[in-house]
Design a protein around this motif. Structure first.
Motif, PDB file in Angstrom:
ATOM      1  N   LYS A  58       0.731  -1.296  -0.197  1.00  0.00           N
ATOM      2  CA  LYS A  58       0.011   0.044  -0.046  1.00  0.00           C
ATOM      3  C   LYS A  58       0.702   1.288  -0.070  1.00  0.00           C
ATOM      4  CE  LYS A  58      -3.950  -2.281   2.459  1.00  0.00           C
ATOM      5  NZ  LYS A  58      -4.411  -2.598   3.777  1.00  0.00           N
ATOM      6  N   ALA A  60       2.142   1.792  -3.577  1.00  0.00           N
ATOM      7  CA  ALA A  60       1.187   2.460  -4.414  1.00  0.00           C
ATOM      8  C   ALA A  60       1.048   4.065  -4.064  1.00  0.00           C
ATOM      9  CB  ALA A  60      -0.083   1.578  -4.333  1.00  0.00           C
ATOM     10  N   ALA A  85      -1.728  -7.364  -5.644  1.00  0.00           N
ATOM     11  CA  ALA A  85      -2.945  -7.005  -6.191  1.00  0.00           C
ATOM     12  C   ALA A  85      -3.994  -7.000  -5.052  1.00  0.00           C
ATOM     13  CB  ALA A  85      -3.216  -7.732  -7.381  1.00  0.00           C
ATOM     14  N   SER A 123      -1.434  -3.017  -3.986  1.00  0.00           N
ATOM     15  CA  SER A 123      -0.632  -2.575  -5.207  1.00  0.00           C
ATOM     16  C   SER A 123      -1.313  -2.244  -6.540  1.00  0.00           C
ATOM     17  CB  SER A 123       0.558  -3.490  -5.440  1.00  0.00           C
ATOM     18  OG  SER A 123       1.300  -3.026  -6.418  1.00  0.00           O
ATOM     19  N   LYS A 124      -0.819  -1.053  -7.149  1.00  0.00           N
ATOM     20  CA  LYS A 124      -1.546  -0.750  -8.401  1.00  0.00           C
ATOM     21  C   LYS A 124      -0.271  -0.810  -9.558  1.00  0.00           C
ATOM     22  CE  LYS A 124      -5.409   0.779  -6.354  1.00  0.00           C
ATOM     23  NZ  LYS A 124      -6.799  -0.343  -6.426  1.00  0.00           N
ATOM     24  N   ASN A 181       1.435  -1.789 -12.754  1.00  0.00           N
ATOM     25  CA  ASN A 181       0.848  -1.479 -14.357  1.00  0.00           C
ATOM     26  C   ASN A 181       1.555  -2.654 -15.139  1.00  0.00           C
ATOM     27  OD1 ASN A 181       1.394   1.743 -13.290  1.00  0.00           O
ATOM     28  ND2 ASN A 181      -0.819   1.049 -13.888  1.00  0.00           N
ATOM     29  N   THR A 193      -2.922  -3.174 -13.113  1.00  0.00           N
ATOM     30  CA  THR A 193      -3.885  -2.268 -13.384  1.00  0.00           C
ATOM     31  C   THR A 193      -3.375  -1.358 -14.579  1.00  0.00           C
ATOM     32  OG1 THR A 193      -4.033  -1.791 -10.791  1.00  0.00           O
ATOM     33  CG2 THR A 193      -4.561   0.189 -12.502  1.00  0.00           C
TER      34      THR A 193
END
Length: 313
Positions: A225, A228, A255, A259-260, A262, A310
């Motif tokens: 977290k 991100a 995920a 976490s974001k 890519n 993401t």
């Protein structure tokens, strides 16, 4: 500062699913007495031919990888490395070096859709050393802005007072080092368009993943977290040489816990076994390994990546 066009590097959903084979020093070690320039070039070309049809982009070095760059799938964007392998050994601080006969302008003329630079960085290193490193990244970022080409910065963290980045002591400090470095290099002055970073925890020491636990699942979740929250830039994960299965499990955990990321830019986790095949049985055996186990590894990773990453908006 607007982020440059990354469409050549991602898939049609906006996710990085990139194949990396820019290793040089590490690949020489894997190939042992067969780690010749010719074999490095041969292996990189094999990876390009077999794996890039299943990737969104392809990272390789211009020193041994230009034949591979020509052999990649046409849809896969080309990312060229700008750093020399490793770091300066006879000075403190793991200082990087640019490839001497290259510039971003020259890499673009070689067909690069993006430029990647690898930086070893310790937020707790002396300011004198870190200012030198920051100046290098500012310089690369300025070159990339001038050529309007995306800049991918790869950050590997360390602590020379601890050593052994895979050990228990470093596992305890890794989350802060990874996330604070990301925060620094997200500043506009560096011109970075995508951060290529480590998973912020060593999953081998996380409850439920490793036999020796130094971090609870909740502590690991907090690290993801915080990662991100550390950047507004796209960021993608490198595999750092872990097994394909552990990397996939790590993506799922990431995920599920904020976490974001890519996508991924993954190397050894998909193709490492092929170096053993080349070493012991030759080029045909390496190709066969890539066509079977290598593709299986990559397809399994892509499936997890699609479910967990993401998309870039």
């Amino acid at each position: 500062m607007a982020i440059k066009d990354l469409s050549r590097l991602v898939d049609n959903r906006g996710i990085y699913a990139a194949v990396a084979v820019d290793q040089r020093g590490a690949m020489r070690k894997l190939l042992g007495d067969k780690g010749t320039p010719e074999n490095l070039a041969c292996f990189k070309k094999l990876v390009a031919e077999v794996l890039t049809p299943e990737g969104s982009s392809f990272l390789v070095d211009p020193e041994y990888g230009l034949d591979a760059a020509q052999a990649k799938a046409s849809h896969a964007g080309l990312i060229l490395s700008y750093e020399q392998t490793g770091y300066i050994k006879n000075q403190p601080g793991r200082l990087p070096r640019l490839i001497e006969n290259q510039s971003v302008q020259r890499l673009a003329k070689l067909g690069a859709d993006a430029v990647k630079f690898l930086l070893y960085y310790d937020v707790d290193e002396s300011d004198e050393i870190n200012q030198k490193k920051q100046a290098i990244i500012e310089r690369v970022g300025s070159e990339c802005r001038a050529e309007n080409i995306p800049f991918l910065l790869e950050i590997l963290t360390y602590d020379d007072t601890i050593g052994d980045e895979k050990g228990e002591a470093f596992a305890k400090v890794k989350p802060r080092k990874v996330n604070e470095a990301m925060k620094i290099f997200s500043e506009a002055r560096f011109g970075v368009d995508t951060l290529k970073v480590e998973i912020p925890v060593n999953m081998n020491y996380v409850e439920g993943f490793g036999s020796h636990v130094v971090m609870t699942e909740q502590e690991a979740a907090e690290a993801f977290k915080a990662q991100a929250a550390s950047t507004h830039l796209p960021y993608i994960y490198l595999s750092a040489g872990v097994t394909a299965q552990l990397f996939n499990d790590s993506l799922v955990f990431a995920a599920e816990h904020g976490s974001k990321f890519n996508g991924v830019l993954c190397g050894r986790a998909t193709w490492k076994g092929a170096t053993e095949a080349l070493l012991t049985d030759g080029e045909d055996a390496a190709r066969k390994w890539l066509q079977t186990e290598g593709l299986d590894n990559l397809n399994a990773l892509n499936a997890v990546n699609q479910q967990t990453a993401t998309p870039i908006q």
